[in-house]
Design an enzyme around this catalytic site. Sequence first.
Site: not given
Ligand code: NAD
Ligand code: UD1
Length: 339
Positions: A36, A124, A148, A152, A293
């Site tokens: 970020s 997640s 990953y 979690k 996956g």
């Molecule tokens: P993101 O990468 O945008 O935000 C994570 C932030 O944590 C970043 O700003 C990064 O710089 C910081 N960071 C990473 N490692 C660090 C460390 N060791 N010390 C301090 N800062 C650190 O991701 P996000 O999408 O905002 O996700 C936030 C949380 O939610 C994560 O734990 C992620 O696993 C979880 N999560 C995200 C999603 C998703 O789709 N975005 C889905 C399920 C869970």
């Molecule tokens: C992914 C992660 C999941 C995580 C989540 C958070 C994998 C296998 N899973 O989920 O662990 O919690 O992100 O958001 O990576 N797709 C396309 N074209 C693209 C990108 C995605 O068709 O260019 C499709 C994928 O096949 C999927 C859907 O869009 O069916 C959503 O994909 P994505 O946004 O990557 O999320 P997840 O795979 O559901």
Amino acid sequence: MAILVTGGCGYIGSHTAAVLTEAGREVVIVDSLVNSKALVVNRIEALTGRRPAFYKADVRNEQALAEVFETHPIEGVIHFAGLKAVGESVAQPLAYYSANIEGAAALLRVMQRQGVRRLVFSSSATVYGDTDIIPYTEDLPLQPMNPYGRTKAAVEWMLTDLYHSQPGWSISILRYFNPVGAHPSGLIGEDPAGIPNNLMPYITQVAVGRRPELGVFGGDYPTPDGSCVRDYIHVMDLAEGHLAALGLIEGSHGLFVHNLGSGRGVSVLEMVKAFSEATGQAVPYSIKPRRAGDLPAYWADASKALRDMNWRTHRSLADICRDAYEFQRQNPKGYVETT
Ligand code: NAD
Ligand code: UD1
């Protein structure tokens, strides 16, 4: 009193920091900026009129964390900081185990020493792994399918053991489904580095001409239109879910686990159509082979969050698409340091 938001410069953390600030909470951000940019703090200030305190530090650095607790009256922590790319976690598992598990352990040790025992943790839906029982409910067994997801699940188990070992902890584990969208102002949003792994940022980058077309991964899944089905949740609804979870752990002691999703499945092709309708932008696409996956279809049973903390999603698919596009339109190259 203040709330420490680790990872608060990231996608979900920044929206949550904004929602907390708007709700009158004092926010302190710790972020290593590994995924970020610091200018996000300026954007949060521009949005809310208040600037959160910000420390560039790794959560594994216990001394740096302790200094933050000694400087601010922290009463609770929302722990977002960590690494989140599934593919990268397969290639570099040790980096994921270190950032996500050692990071959580270091934070918990510091909280323990500082006497702060309220935590909201970003988990997640990926912890559920492959199951035929859809929608997912919180009582399903955890069977993550990649490094990953295993980090979690491991932190969830760590939190459960800690909760049972020591009185006084109050912990909320939130299992997010697919966070998408952006703050409606277009000032903060999702800004992935390099080629987006996830669907929505890929669509928005195609819409602004940064990429020629979307590849739809798989057109022959056993779903109504052959593309995968997911539960997409507006990041502002998700951010509000954190405020609700904080209220829950502040109002009572416990270990709570909640799905945060809309409860509705949407296919990739439905998302492309909704995006074009909401924004007026065509999204050229072609069907590509399946991505390794990927599961065909899943979505959340989000009724427990409604029951326990009166939280549900309010924003529509059209809101998601419009807000995601607005961020990309205002920030075609993502966050750029001069803005
Ligand atoms: P993101 O990468 O945008 O935000 C994570 C932030 O944590 C970043 O700003 C990064 O710089 C910081 N960071 C990473 N490692 C660090 C460390 N060791 N010390 C301090 N800062 C650190 O991701 P996000 O999408 O905002 O996700 C936030 C949380 O939610 C994560 O734990 C992620 O696993 C979880 N999560 C995200 C999603 C998703 O789709 N975005 C889905 C399920 C869970
Ligand atoms: C992914 C992660 C999941 C995580 C989540 C958070 C994998 C296998 N899973 O989920 O662990 O919690 O992100 O958001 O990576 N797709 C396309 N074209 C693209 C990108 C995605 O068709 O260019 C499709 C994928 O096949 C999927 C859907 O869009 O069916 C959503 O994909 P994505 O946004 O990557 O999320 P997840 O795979 O559901």
